[in-house]
Design a protein around this motif. Structure first.
Motif, PDB file in Angstrom:
ATOM      1  N   MET A  78       0.859  -1.192   0.000  1.00  0.00           N
ATOM      2  CA  MET A  78       0.000   0.000   0.000  1.00  0.00           C
ATOM      3  C   MET A  78       0.890   1.234   0.000  1.00  0.00           C
ATOM      4  O   MET A  78       2.031   1.194   0.467  1.00  0.00           O
ATOM      5  N   ASN A 120      -6.741  -3.020   7.133  1.00  0.00           N
ATOM      6  CA  ASN A 120      -6.496  -2.669   5.723  1.00  0.00           C
ATOM      7  C   ASN A 120      -6.406  -1.155   5.541  1.00  0.00           C
ATOM      8  O   ASN A 120      -7.038  -0.574   4.640  1.00  0.00           O
ATOM      9  N   LEU A 156      -3.051   0.562  -3.817  1.00  0.00           N
ATOM     10  CA  LEU A 156      -2.919  -0.806  -3.312  1.00  0.00           C
ATOM     11  C   LEU A 156      -2.458  -1.672  -4.474  1.00  0.00           C
ATOM     12  O   LEU A 156      -3.084  -1.658  -5.533  1.00  0.00           O
TER      13      LEU A 156
END
Length: 115
Positions: A34, A76, A97
């Motif tokens: 990420m 996340n 991502l």
């Protein structure tokens, strides 16, 4: 389907700080990277900072020592703490991502640094 939602952009004076956050939802494999990219008017999109699911981070030379990227794998979520901001940091910041060779992008959040 993967979705990325950014928050935290805004207007700040030079020398100030901002914290960007991005939450990813959908089908996300455990091993991924990420990060944050930015694009200023008339410029190409450039990497700001990325962090792997294992916690290994890389930064653009222009932000080293000023920006810190972090992530919460359980949620996340990825954050970008931006300190000592400069007018040249003004850009739209995009959350990214990457899962294998596939890139997903957020909608972007504007960061404006006034001199």
């Amino acid at each position: 389907q993967v979705q990325l939602v950014e928050s935290g952009g805004g207007l700040v004076q030079a020398g100030g700080s901002l914290r960007l956050s991005c939450v990813a939802s959908g089908t996300i494999f455990s091993w991924n990277t990420m990060g944050w990219y930015r694009q200023a008017p008339g410029n190409q999109r450039e990497l700001v900072a990325i962090i792997s699911s294992g916690g290994s981070a890389n930064y653009a030379d222009s932000v080293k020592g000023r920006f810190t990227i972090s992530r919460d794998n359980a949620k996340n979520t990825v954050h970008l703490q931006m300190n000592s901001l400069k007018p040249e940091d003004t850009a739209v910041y995009y959350c990214n991502l990457r899962i294998s060779l596939i890139h997903y992008w957020g909608q972007g959040t504007q960061v404006t640094v006034s001199s």
